[in-house]
Scaffold this motif. Sequence first.
Motif, short mmCIF file in Angstrom:
data_model
loop_
_atom_site.label_atom_id
_atom_site.label_comp_id
_atom_site.label_asym_id
_atom_site.label_seq_id
_atom_site.Cartn_x
_atom_site.Cartn_y
_atom_site.Cartn_z
N VAL A 285 -16.93 10.37 -38.47
CA VAL A 285 -16.78 11.70 -37.72
C VAL A 285 -16.93 12.74 -38.18
CG1 VAL A 285 -14.80 12.41 -36.29
CG2 VAL A 285 -15.10 10.21 -36.45
N ALA A 286 -17.76 13.69 -37.58
CA ALA A 286 -18.01 14.76 -38.28
C ALA A 286 -16.67 15.62 -38.52
CB ALA A 286 -18.75 15.89 -37.27
N SER A 287 -16.82 16.32 -39.72
CA SER A 287 -15.72 17.24 -40.48
C SER A 287 -15.21 18.29 -39.23
CB SER A 287 -16.20 17.66 -41.75
OG SER A 287 -17.32 18.75 -41.52
N LYS A 288 -16.03 18.47 -38.59
CA LYS A 288 -15.52 19.86 -37.52
C LYS A 288 -14.67 19.38 -36.72
CE LYS A 288 -19.00 19.30 -33.73
NZ LYS A 288 -19.85 19.70 -32.97
N TYR A 289 -14.42 18.08 -36.59
CA TYR A 289 -13.25 17.65 -35.54
C TYR A 289 -11.89 17.43 -36.39
CZ TYR A 289 -16.98 16.67 -32.34
OH TYR A 289 -18.08 16.89 -31.70
N THR A 290 -11.82 17.53 -37.81
CA THR A 290 -10.54 17.56 -38.49
C THR A 290 -9.83 18.81 -38.25
OG1 THR A 290 -11.51 15.60 -40.13
CG2 THR A 290 -9.56 17.33 -40.76
N LEU A 291 -8.51 18.80 -37.79
CA LEU A 291 -7.90 20.12 -37.81
C LEU A 291 -7.66 20.99 -39.19
CD1 LEU A 291 -4.69 19.31 -35.74
CD2 LEU A 291 -7.08 19.47 -34.99
N SER A 292 -7.86 22.26 -39.04
CA SER A 292 -7.83 23.01 -40.22
C SER A 292 -6.28 22.87 -40.51
CB SER A 292 -8.18 24.36 -39.95
OG SER A 292 -7.35 25.06 -39.06
N ASP A 293 -6.03 23.32 -42.01
CA ASP A 293 -4.65 23.38 -42.45
C ASP A 293 -3.69 24.39 -41.67
OD1 ASP A 293 -5.50 21.83 -44.58
OD2 ASP A 293 -5.95 23.30 -45.95
N GLN A 297 -0.64 23.12 -39.52
CA GLN A 297 0.69 23.66 -39.91
C GLN A 297 1.25 24.09 -38.69
OE1 GLN A 297 2.18 23.29 -42.97
NE2 GLN A 297 3.91 23.67 -41.69
N TYR A 298 0.29 24.81 -37.95
CA TYR A 298 1.02 25.52 -36.64
C TYR A 298 1.44 24.52 -35.79
CZ TYR A 298 1.00 27.65 -31.93
OH TYR A 298 1.20 28.06 -30.53
N LEU A 299 0.81 23.45 -35.53
CA LEU A 299 1.17 22.44 -34.44
C LEU A 299 2.61 21.85 -35.16
CD1 LEU A 299 -2.06 20.82 -33.45
CD2 LEU A 299 -0.69 22.37 -32.27
N GLN A 300 2.60 21.49 -36.18
CA GLN A 300 3.99 21.04 -36.94
C GLN A 300 5.05 21.92 -36.60
OE1 GLN A 300 3.02 18.27 -40.62
NE2 GLN A 300 1.41 19.93 -40.69
N ASN A 301 4.96 23.19 -37.00
CA ASN A 301 5.97 24.27 -37.00
C ASN A 301 6.27 24.41 -35.29
OD1 ASN A 301 5.91 24.79 -39.54
ND2 ASN A 301 4.67 26.72 -39.46
N TYR A 302 5.40 24.26 -34.70
CA TYR A 302 5.67 24.39 -33.03
C TYR A 302 6.38 23.26 -32.49
CZ TYR A 302 4.75 24.95 -27.98
OH TYR A 302 4.91 25.12 -26.65
N ALA A 303 6.04 22.03 -32.95
CA ALA A 303 6.84 20.89 -32.79
C ALA A 303 8.30 20.83 -33.16
CB ALA A 303 5.94 19.45 -33.15
N GLU A 304 8.48 21.24 -34.38
CA GLU A 304 9.64 21.11 -35.03
C GLU A 304 10.69 22.48 -34.23
OE1 GLU A 304 13.02 20.31 -36.79
OE2 GLU A 304 11.08 19.28 -37.07
N LYS A 305 10.02 23.51 -33.98
CA LYS A 305 10.93 24.42 -33.18
C LYS A 305 11.48 24.06 -31.89
CE LYS A 305 8.67 27.85 -30.95
NZ LYS A 305 8.09 28.90 -30.57
N ASN A 346 -6.04 15.90 -42.90
CA ASN A 346 -5.12 16.26 -41.73
C ASN A 346 -5.66 15.28 -40.57
OD1 ASN A 346 -4.11 18.37 -42.98
ND2 ASN A 346 -5.46 19.87 -42.27
N PRO A 347 -5.12 15.12 -39.38
CA PRO A 347 -5.51 14.58 -38.25
C PRO A 347 -6.74 15.24 -37.57
CG PRO A 347 -3.35 15.72 -37.64
CD PRO A 347 -3.80 15.75 -39.12
N ARG A 348 -7.27 14.42 -36.75
CA ARG A 348 -8.55 15.01 -36.23
C ARG A 348 -8.36 14.72 -34.60
NH1 ARG A 348 -11.85 11.34 -33.92
NH2 ARG A 348 -11.84 9.17 -34.69
N ARG A 349 -9.32 15.65 -33.72
CA ARG A 349 -9.50 15.60 -32.28
C ARG A 349 -10.34 14.32 -32.07
NH1 ARG A 349 -10.32 21.15 -33.20
NH2 ARG A 349 -9.14 22.59 -31.75
N LEU A 350 -10.24 13.78 -30.97
CA LEU A 350 -11.39 12.75 -30.40
C LEU A 350 -12.78 13.62 -30.36
CD1 LEU A 350 -9.27 11.36 -27.53
CD2 LEU A 350 -9.86 10.25 -29.70
N THR A 351 -13.92 12.88 -30.76
CA THR A 351 -15.08 13.60 -30.07
C THR A 351 -15.34 13.23 -28.66
OG1 THR A 351 -16.52 11.42 -30.45
CG2 THR A 351 -15.94 12.83 -32.60
N PRO A 352 -16.21 14.16 -28.27
CA PRO A 352 -16.61 13.88 -27.01
C PRO A 352 -17.04 12.66 -26.46
CG PRO A 352 -17.33 16.05 -27.59
CD PRO A 352 -16.77 15.49 -28.71
N ARG A 353 -17.74 11.84 -27.51
CA ARG A 353 -18.19 10.57 -27.11
C ARG A 353 -17.09 9.81 -26.84
NH1 ARG A 353 -21.69 9.03 -24.37
NH2 ARG A 353 -23.14 10.12 -25.65
#
Length: 431
Positions: A285-293, A297-305, A346-353
């Motif tokens: 899977v292309a690296s662009k689908y992996t979440l940036s640091d 981190q934002y998603l983890q903080n949001y979920a914890e809040k 880090n986790p990644r998004r699904l690709t469109p395929r």
Amino acid sequence: MKTSKNTEFSYLRELAGYSVKEVASLFGKSERTVYRWENGETTPDNRIIQELKAIYEARSGNKHNGPYKFKFIDLFAGIGGLRKAFESVGGKCVFTSEWDQACRKTYQENFDCDHPVHGDIREIDLDSVPEYDVLLAGFPCQPFSIAGVSKKNSLGRPHGFHCDTQGTLFFDVAHMLERHRPKAFLLENVKNLVSHDKGRTFKIIMRTLVEELGYHVDYRIIDAKPFVPQHRERIFIAGFREDAGFSFDDLILPDTSPKLRSILHPEDGTEVPEPPYTEGSSATVASKYTLSDRLWQYLQNYAEKHRAKGNGFGYGLFGPEDVARTLSARYYKDGSEILIKQDGKNPRRLTPRECARLMGFDKPGESKFVIPVSDTQAYKQFGNSVAVPVVEAVARHMLPYLEYIMGTGGRPAATGKPEQLVLFEKEVAYV
């Protein structure tokens, strides 16, 4: 050749492989006249339309009058999920409407249309719609105006869907059913349609279909989980012009669910690379689908809040043996509802395929469905679509009843009045 043109002439001109200048020369017209046809300012003679069709068919060897069991129209077509399902049981699409230009592009890249894809349904001349047997529509969920209905009730004046639903897109669906009286229809919507606007929306829809238009109707909320590795509940409302005994109660669903592994890129070299979704000879899977640091981190903080507040908001993290949450049209924003675990990063998004497979447009391991748009548009399109295998099951279930009404099949075994409609009539007072 595919096109996103809206006029029948422009569509056929491009299918035939002619330029505007070549058409002008072929038919002895000025280029200015042809441009008017192209833009819908004027309409060419039917002879010219028929000749362009004949040229295209002769060149492609593609005759569009082959065997089919029934004809249907595809309204609010999106990228063709309903169409794909009903073609699988022998239907022929004769009319399409979809207002979104990017969706029309994807639709036309994947279906061999012999008609243009029309835009806004509100601008369609109902007399121009060809004969059909089944109406398909995944119409938007909109509230109806109740104030006018209540006032007319108090005055003892009659009212109906022409009043109750005016200004909504369901009105256009109901108007088509009233005008054309097709043998059957299938409407699809989010499951919350039943409770939308405190149940008023659904009451008016059911009253319109059953009491005013005289269709025999049943509905059922179906989760796509038995067919694809995703929880995705949608309501399906099926109606028949005649009482053929149809009921969703007889629709038996698989009792198991596929897992995400079936739709993910294997990343082991067994799949043909598909840039820009995968890269390298192993088709990772292309690296662009992996979440940036930063985003992770934002998603983890949001979920914890929200966890600290006792709320359930947060991201969904899944592995190959899991079943995902619902893919939504907002997936392009951060992918938070379906994130795929990755070892050591880090986790990644699904690709469109992978989204195409998750929604059933491609079977597991396939990459046949053409995705001609950006990732952002693709995520929106798949997130707004139906799960194709679910609709295929519904179409197969409806087919014997449709064939009976059309006189091409025997009467299916009677099942009695649909349980859902009995409950609806007992427990819900019409508005």
